[in-house]
Design a protein around this motif. Structure first.
Motif: not given
Length: 463
Positions: A443-451
């Protein structure tokens, strides 16, 4: 889909992809909330809620922060006190906050879900608990088929208390256990016998509670595979409807009580993995279905049924069967969700009382989700709840071309796909059996803020 048979535990893959990351009870996550979203913003959104039959049903959350004693592992917002007069004052202010939110609220007042968390909600006296539910009913209508749940510490609860909770309208219960081993219990300052726990669970069944959940934690000091196996045996004897198996996140820099835990007593990373593997095997062999993240349920439990029917949802209380609720939250640090917004209350009693004394909702911060946030939230929800995503349905709902919009993300998924965690086709993005335990990382792959922010030290490990 048959989750129970398909779950695969691969220690090598877990070691390779076990990273720090959010638990995705919301998206954007709470650490992205901003103070520009204040009490006025929440009041506006309460007023904008659709009227008549168009508005969503409501979910209510009450945070009761008081505890008699401290559990060293705990990362919740709580107040340790033996002074029960403090809850009487808190209840008065809760009543005011409920009245203020209800006055600003447009649309239906029907409630399908209510949850009391903490702290220890049963810190409230019987009269206070009845008073709180009276306050709720003054402003809202509790639907007859709703889910009304409460977190319970069996060390402080007897049969009469459970009967009172049932009479007050509660029909779901979450019982804190963590571990039955006495050495582990002493190491975390939570000594609780099997008999105390059984009394509460039996009382809940006798008084009509429909679903009983039990919380366990792996990775605590003094734990080992043999001792946790005994705990699992005792839990299976009690046969709760749901089991939450949480990974202990040791973050003493963030949570002061954890500084009392001797790091030398904690199981190694390999031992922790072995405990998890054992727990998954024993629970699935006993007939529990792996729902996702850290949740297991009996096949006839509402969560398992909702997942099979594609109705499972995820919110601040974990997995839920009610997807499109507006969530009103009350009390210190409580987080609500109204339309495309989230808001969080102030975190201390003084700030909470001060705001309400000034006739102002005690909002600390929040966020209004953008179209991109809502798109990404729907992807993360689908992966976390159903382990699969219909690409054409998503494209239609959000009017995007998936492969071009998420070109960078799909590139990042390649390593996971190569290792067998996910499959990316033209129509479906599927989390494979080997990837289910690592769904947070996917799911983290789709987290814009984490990117944009690769510093993840503030998060716990996925496993």
């Amino acid at each position: 889909m048959d989750n129970q048979k398909e779950l695969v535990f691969d220690p090598n893959l877990i070691r390779k992809f076990d990273v720090n990351g959010p638990r995705y009870t919301s998206y954007p996550t709470a650490d992205r909330f901003v103070e520009a979203f204040n009490a006025d913003a929440l009041t506006d959104w309460l007023g904008q809620r659709a009227g008549g039959g168009l508005s969503r049903p409501l979910s209510l959350y009450f945070h009761i922060p008081f505890c008699n004693t401290i559990c060293y592992y705990c990362a919740c917002n709580k107040i340790i006190t033996k002074d029960h007069s403090r809850s009487a004052k808190y209840l008065k202010y809760l009543a005011k906050e409920v009245a203020m939110q209800a006055a600003a609220l447009n649309g239906s007042r029907e409630v399908i879900q209510l949850h009391l968390g903490g702290g220890t909600p049963t810190f409230l006296s019987h009269d206070e608990m009845r008073e709180l539910m009276t306050i709720v009913r003054q402003h809202f209508t509790l639907l007859p088929d709703g889910e009304y749940s409460i977190e319970v510490d069996p060390r402080k609860v007897d049969y009469a208390t459970v009967a009172m909770l049932a009479e007050a309208g509660f029909n779901r219960m979450s019982i804190g256990v963590q571990d039955f081993n006495i050495d582990v219990q002493r190491a975390v300052n939570r000594v609780q016998s099997f008999d105390e726990t059984k009394l509460v669970l039996d009382a809940a069944r006798e008084t009509g509670f429909q679903s009983i959940s039990m919380d366990l934690i792996y990775g605590l000091p003094k734990q080992n595979v043999i001792s946790f196996n005994r705990t699992l045996q005792q839990v299976l004897e009690l046969s709760p409807d749901r089991i939450s198996l949480y990974s202990y996140a040791h973050l003493p820099g963030l949570f002061k009580p954890q500084r009392r835990i001797d790091a030398a007593d904690m199981p190694s990373a390999d031992t922790k993995l072995q405990i998890l593997q054992l727990a998954i095997r024993r629970l699935t062999e006993a007939g529990y279905v792996y729902i996702g993240m850290d949740h297991f349920a009996k096949p006839d439990d509402e969560l398992a049924i909702a997942q099979r029917q594609g109705r499972l949802h995820r919110n601040f209380q974990g997995y839920s069967t009610h997807a499109e609720c507006d969530l009103l939250a009350f009390g210190v640090s409580a987080i609500g969700k109204m339309g495309p917004t989230y808001s969080q209350n102030v975190k201390t009693l003084d700030e909470y009382y001060d705001a309400l004394d000034q006739d102002r909702l005690p909002v600390l911060r929040g966020i209004e989700a953008t179209q991109d946030d809502l798109l990404r939230r729907s992807i993360i929800q689908a992966l976390m709840c159903h382990f699969e995503l219909s690409i054409p349905a998503l494209e239609q709902a959000h009017m995007i071309d998936f492969k071009s919009y998420f070109a960078a993300e799909l590139e990042d998924l390649r390593a996971m796909a190569k290792s067998g965690l996910v499959t990316v086709g033209d129509e479906w993005l599927t989390v494979e059996p080997a990837g289910r335990l690592l769904v947070r990382g996917i799911a983290m792959v789709f987290d814009k803020y984490l990117r944009a922010d690769r510093e993840r030290a503030r998060y716990s490990k996925v496993i």
